[in-house]
Structure formats: C-alpha cells, structure tokens
Motif scaffolding. Structure first.
Motif, PDB file in Angstrom:
ATOM      1  N   LEU A 171     -49.640 103.017 -34.313  1.00 13.99           N
ATOM      2  CA  LEU A 171     -49.283 104.229 -34.991  1.00 13.99           C
ATOM      3  C   LEU A 171     -48.971 105.391 -34.179  1.00 13.99           C
ATOM      4  O   LEU A 171     -47.738 105.616 -35.211  1.00 13.99           O
ATOM      5  CB  LEU A 171     -50.261 105.141 -35.147  1.00 13.99           C
ATOM      6  N   THR A 172     -48.934 105.660 -33.222  1.00 13.33           N
ATOM      7  CA  THR A 172     -47.931 106.721 -32.144  1.00 13.33           C
ATOM      8  C   THR A 172     -45.884 105.779 -32.096  1.00 13.33           C
ATOM      9  O   THR A 172     -45.161 106.947 -32.251  1.00 13.33           O
ATOM     10  CB  THR A 172     -48.378 105.915 -30.516  1.00 13.33           C
ATOM     11  N   ARG A 173     -45.774 104.327 -31.616  1.00 14.41           N
ATOM     12  CA  ARG A 173     -44.506 104.385 -31.598  1.00 14.41           C
ATOM     13  C   ARG A 173     -43.778 104.002 -33.551  1.00 14.41           C
ATOM     14  O   ARG A 173     -43.008 104.688 -32.770  1.00 14.41           O
ATOM     15  CB  ARG A 173     -44.732 102.399 -31.600  1.00 14.41           C
ATOM     16  N   VAL A 174     -44.796 104.373 -34.167  1.00 17.39           N
ATOM     17  CA  VAL A 174     -43.965 103.687 -35.425  1.00 17.39           C
ATOM     18  C   VAL A 174     -44.010 105.196 -36.548  1.00 17.39           C
ATOM     19  O   VAL A 174     -42.871 106.110 -36.414  1.00 17.39           O
ATOM     20  CB  VAL A 174     -45.059 103.121 -37.156  1.00 17.39           C
ATOM     21  N   THR A 175     -44.737 106.453 -35.630  1.00 16.25           N
ATOM     22  CA  THR A 175     -44.619 108.282 -36.239  1.00 16.25           C
ATOM     23  C   THR A 175     -42.976 108.698 -35.146  1.00 16.25           C
ATOM     24  O   THR A 175     -42.066 108.882 -35.802  1.00 16.25           O
ATOM     25  CB  THR A 175     -45.135 108.592 -35.352  1.00 16.25           C
ATOM     26  N   GLU A 176     -43.321 107.911 -33.722  1.00 16.98           N
ATOM     27  CA  GLU A 176     -41.846 108.459 -33.120  1.00 16.98           C
ATOM     28  C   GLU A 176     -41.237 108.139 -33.722  1.00 16.98           C
ATOM     29  O   GLU A 176     -39.823 109.253 -33.163  1.00 16.98           O
ATOM     30  CB  GLU A 176     -42.127 108.034 -31.957  1.00 16.98           C
ATOM     31  N   GLU A 177     -40.657 106.643 -33.839  1.00 18.02           N
ATOM     32  CA  GLU A 177     -39.505 105.694 -34.103  1.00 18.02           C
ATOM     33  C   GLU A 177     -38.863 106.635 -35.429  1.00 18.02           C
ATOM     34  O   GLU A 177     -38.030 106.742 -35.817  1.00 18.02           O
ATOM     35  CB  GLU A 177     -39.454 104.808 -34.248  1.00 18.02           C
ATOM     36  N   ILE A 179     -39.743 109.144 -36.932  1.00 19.73           N
ATOM     37  CA  ILE A 179     -39.102 110.815 -36.638  1.00 19.73           C
ATOM     38  C   ILE A 179     -37.597 110.892 -35.806  1.00 19.73           C
ATOM     39  O   ILE A 179     -37.010 112.012 -37.006  1.00 19.73           O
ATOM     40  CB  ILE A 179     -40.080 112.029 -36.404  1.00 19.73           C
ATOM     41  N   ARG A 180     -37.850 110.225 -35.108  1.00 20.86           N
ATOM     42  CA  ARG A 180     -36.320 110.008 -34.294  1.00 20.86           C
ATOM     43  C   ARG A 180     -35.575 109.378 -35.398  1.00 20.86           C
ATOM     44  O   ARG A 180     -34.125 109.383 -35.466  1.00 20.86           O
ATOM     45  CB  ARG A 180     -36.366 109.352 -33.243  1.00 20.86           C
ATOM     46  N   ALA A 181     -35.539 108.671 -36.412  1.00 16.55           N
ATOM     47  CA  ALA A 181     -34.424 108.104 -37.166  1.00 16.55           C
ATOM     48  C   ALA A 181     -34.047 109.347 -38.670  1.00 16.55           C
ATOM     49  O   ALA A 181     -33.448 108.981 -38.868  1.00 16.55           O
ATOM     50  CB  ALA A 181     -35.062 107.379 -38.422  1.00 16.55           C
ATOM     51  N   THR A 202     -43.235 120.397 -40.370  1.00 17.58           N
ATOM     52  CA  THR A 202     -44.305 119.643 -41.149  1.00 17.58           C
ATOM     53  C   THR A 202     -43.347 119.583 -42.364  1.00 17.58           C
ATOM     54  O   THR A 202     -43.234 119.054 -43.718  1.00 17.58           O
ATOM     55  CB  THR A 202     -45.312 120.968 -41.531  1.00 17.58           C
ATOM     56  N   ARG A 203     -41.953 120.249 -42.768  1.00 12.85           N
ATOM     57  CA  ARG A 203     -41.574 120.268 -44.263  1.00 12.85           C
ATOM     58  C   ARG A 203     -40.488 119.830 -44.004  1.00 12.85           C
ATOM     59  O   ARG A 203     -39.454 119.367 -45.828  1.00 12.85           O
ATOM     60  CB  ARG A 203     -41.227 121.389 -44.350  1.00 12.85           C
ATOM     61  N   ALA A 204     -39.624 119.530 -43.328  1.00 12.27           N
ATOM     62  CA  ALA A 204     -37.707 118.487 -43.054  1.00 12.27           C
ATOM     63  C   ALA A 204     -37.710 116.957 -42.453  1.00 12.27           C
ATOM     64  O   ALA A 204     -38.063 116.448 -42.764  1.00 12.27           O
ATOM     65  CB  ALA A 204     -37.225 119.304 -42.249  1.00 12.27           C
ATOM     66  N   LEU A 205     -38.903 116.918 -41.061  1.00 12.63           N
ATOM     67  CA  LEU A 205     -39.560 115.681 -40.561  1.00 12.63           C
ATOM     68  C   LEU A 205     -40.631 115.117 -40.498  1.00 12.63           C
ATOM     69  O   LEU A 205     -39.621 113.594 -41.001  1.00 12.63           O
ATOM     70  CB  LEU A 205     -38.984 116.116 -38.906  1.00 12.63           C
ATOM     71  N   ILE A 206     -41.315 114.986 -41.412  1.00 10.94           N
ATOM     72  CA  ILE A 206     -42.166 114.137 -41.884  1.00 10.94           C
ATOM     73  C   ILE A 206     -42.464 113.993 -42.800  1.00 10.94           C
ATOM     74  O   ILE A 206     -41.973 112.661 -43.258  1.00 10.94           O
ATOM     75  CB  ILE A 206     -43.926 115.274 -41.972  1.00 10.94           C
ATOM     76  N   PRO A 207     -41.917 114.917 -44.603  1.00 13.05           N
ATOM     77  CA  PRO A 207     -41.586 114.496 -45.156  1.00 13.05           C
ATOM     78  C   PRO A 207     -40.197 113.415 -45.043  1.00 13.05           C
ATOM     79  O   PRO A 207     -40.912 112.568 -45.856  1.00 13.05           O
ATOM     80  CB  PRO A 207     -41.068 115.607 -46.474  1.00 13.05           C
ATOM     81  N   ALA A 208     -39.118 113.242 -44.372  1.00 18.17           N
ATOM     82  CA  ALA A 208     -38.114 112.413 -44.300  1.00 18.17           C
ATOM     83  C   ALA A 208     -38.163 111.273 -43.793  1.00 18.17           C
ATOM     84  O   ALA A 208     -38.384 110.161 -44.179  1.00 18.17           O
ATOM     85  CB  ALA A 208     -36.713 113.331 -43.771  1.00 18.17           C
TER      86      ALA A 208
END
Length: 306
Positions: A171-177, A179-181, A202-208
C-alpha cells in the motif's frame, strides 16, 4: 541549368522504392506483433477461465446455506464453514482498517514530504524489499510479537495485525507511485488558486490518484483474504465454535486455513467434498471483492470526466 525542383522531385522518386520497402516491412512487423499480442492475450484469458472452471465446477453446484452458515465438524460429515467464513471477513476488515491509513500516510509522506537523500532512498529500498518478502516471515514475526512477547496466544487480533504488516509495504509503494503519477501542472494549479499543501493533497492529488490507490487496496484485499501462512502461525487452525463471535482474542481460523486443514489433516469422510466447496467459495469471494472495488473506480472515472 538544372531545375532544382525537378532534381528534388527526381531524388524523392528515387528514394521512394526504399521508403515503400521500409513501409511494407514495418506493416508486416506491426501485424506480426499484433498477432503475437492477441494470441498471448487469448491464451491467458482461456487459461484463467479454464482454471476458474476447474475450481468452480465441482464445488459451486453443491453449495447450500447450511454449508455456508453451519459449524465445521471434526468427526461427523456434513460440516460447514460459517465461523471460518466470518473470521475471514472479520480479519480482512481489521487488517485493512489498520493498513490503509498507515500505508496511505507513509506513501503520501514519501511522495510529498520526504527529502531526496540517501536515507529516504534506503527506506524505499527496504519498503520494496518487504513487499516481496514471503508471507511466512510476517507469520514468524507475529508469533514472536503476540505469542511470545505479549503472551496472548493465537488470536484474531494477532492475525489481523500481522496481516496488516503484510499489506503495508504494498500500500505504501502503490500510494507513493500513484501520487507521483499525478501531473505537476495539477499540483501547481492548486497552489496557484491559494490552496494549502494539505488542501492540495486531499482535494487535488488524492482524487486524481484514487484509481491507482483503490487498485492497490483491491490487490492486497484479495491477497489477504486468501492468505493462510500468516493466519496459521498467528491466529491458529481452530475457531471458537460459535458462529457470531467477534472477540478479538478468539482463535481465528479463516476459510483459506480451513481449506488447507481439510485437504491435509481432516479425518471426516467427506473431506474432499468440503475442500471443493470451500475452494469454490474462496475463489468466488475473491472475485466478488475485485468487482466491488470496481464500483468506486467507475464512480471516480465518471466524476473526473465531468
């Protein structure tokens, strides 16, 4: 005096045969590559459906409500999988409840806040290494922590936390990659509109990045539901004997562990039939988990299109 236009045209005409040959050669290569990809895809899909058919054909038609909600039996035939099925969902829920917030927080930190130095690089290597460690290692860690150190025995609590440790690196690696994408322009636009770093996350990166994060959660959920090595070592191979037992300190045999036990250790006469039906339920539930996680992906894709 030679006309440069006619000379240019002559040169182009002279080069045309080579270009045509290259174009034809590329077209043949493209068709060959497309044929190989289509053949490989069809073979893989056929293999998957064939495997599912072999697993489901014997067990799925024999499923009954008594089997799904009945108590397992050690001696008499006709036992069910009720407590083990409940423990599977219960331990899965508890492990995701622990691993999702921690894994997402760690991934967001590594993507947005962690400095680019050798220490953080070493941490990333360690996380990637833990994601590929065999699950039995986490089971041995759970024994050392919960059975030997805390002296609480083989319990649902120990199994759920050990399973959460198993899910955390992925989950850590999937979340990091994920967000970076997200395109840097989207982050810059959020800052330009006056948003804080927290609001941007919370409103731009995570939804994307939600599609990638949910896909990672789906993968670890399916893996956790079918995990047996960690559960055997930390939660045991028995249940409390009650159908609706939510005590964290009860034995936590899951459906995958029950399938292994019935297939290898059970002495009941219908052990083979129980194993076939339990395998069908296990595969069906894993497929159902994957389908359920497609719903938020579908909703998020519709929202982003608008």
């Amino acid at each position: 005096m030679k006309n440069p236009i006619s000379a240019s045209a002559t040169g182009t005409t002279a080069a045309n045969p080579f270009r045509r040959d290259n174009k034809g050669f590329n077209r043949i290569n493209d068709r060959l590559f497309s044929g190989v990809i289509w053949t490989a895809g069809v073979l893989i899909i056929a293999f998957i459906f064939g495997l599912l058919y072999l697993i489901l054909q014997d067990g799925l038609p024999k499923l009954t409500w008594d089997f799904l909600f009945g108590l397992p039996s050690e001696i008499d035939e006709g036992g069910g999988i009720g407590p083990t099925l409940l423990n599977s969902f219960y331990i899965l829920f508890l492990s995701l409840l622990i691993s999702i917030p921690l894994g997402m927080a760690a991934g967001i930190y590594l993507a947005e806040f962690a400095p680019d130095n050798k220490l953080i690089g070493f941490v990333r290597v360690c996380v990637e290494g833990l994601a590929s460690v065999p699950s039995i290692i986490f089971g041995l860690f759970g024994i050392a922590l919960f059975v030997e150190l805390f002296q609480i025995g083989l319990t649902i609590l120990g199994g759920a936390i050990s399973l959460a440790f198993l899910n955390l690196p992925v989950l850590t690696r999937v979340t990091e990659e994920s967000i970076r994408a997200v395109p840097a322009e989207q982050k810059s636009a959020s800052f330009a509109l006056g948003a804080t770093h927290l609001q941007t996350i919370t409103r731009a990166l995570i939804p994307a990045a939600l599609n990638g994060i949910i896909t990672g959660i789906c993968l670890v959920a399916g893996r956790a539901f079918g995990e047996s090595a960690v559960i055997i070592l930390t939660a045991g191979v028995t249940t409390s004997g009650e159908m609706w037992d939510f005590s964290l300190f009860s034995p936590g045999e899951t459906l995958a562990v029950h399938l292994w036990y019935v297939q290898s250790e059970a002495i009941v006469s219908d052990a083979q039939e129980i194993a076939q039906k339990a395998a069908a339920v296990l595969v069906f539930v894993v497929l159902l988990i994957n389908l359920l996680f497609r719903i938020p992906l579908w909703l998020n894709s519709r929202k982003t299109r608008r």
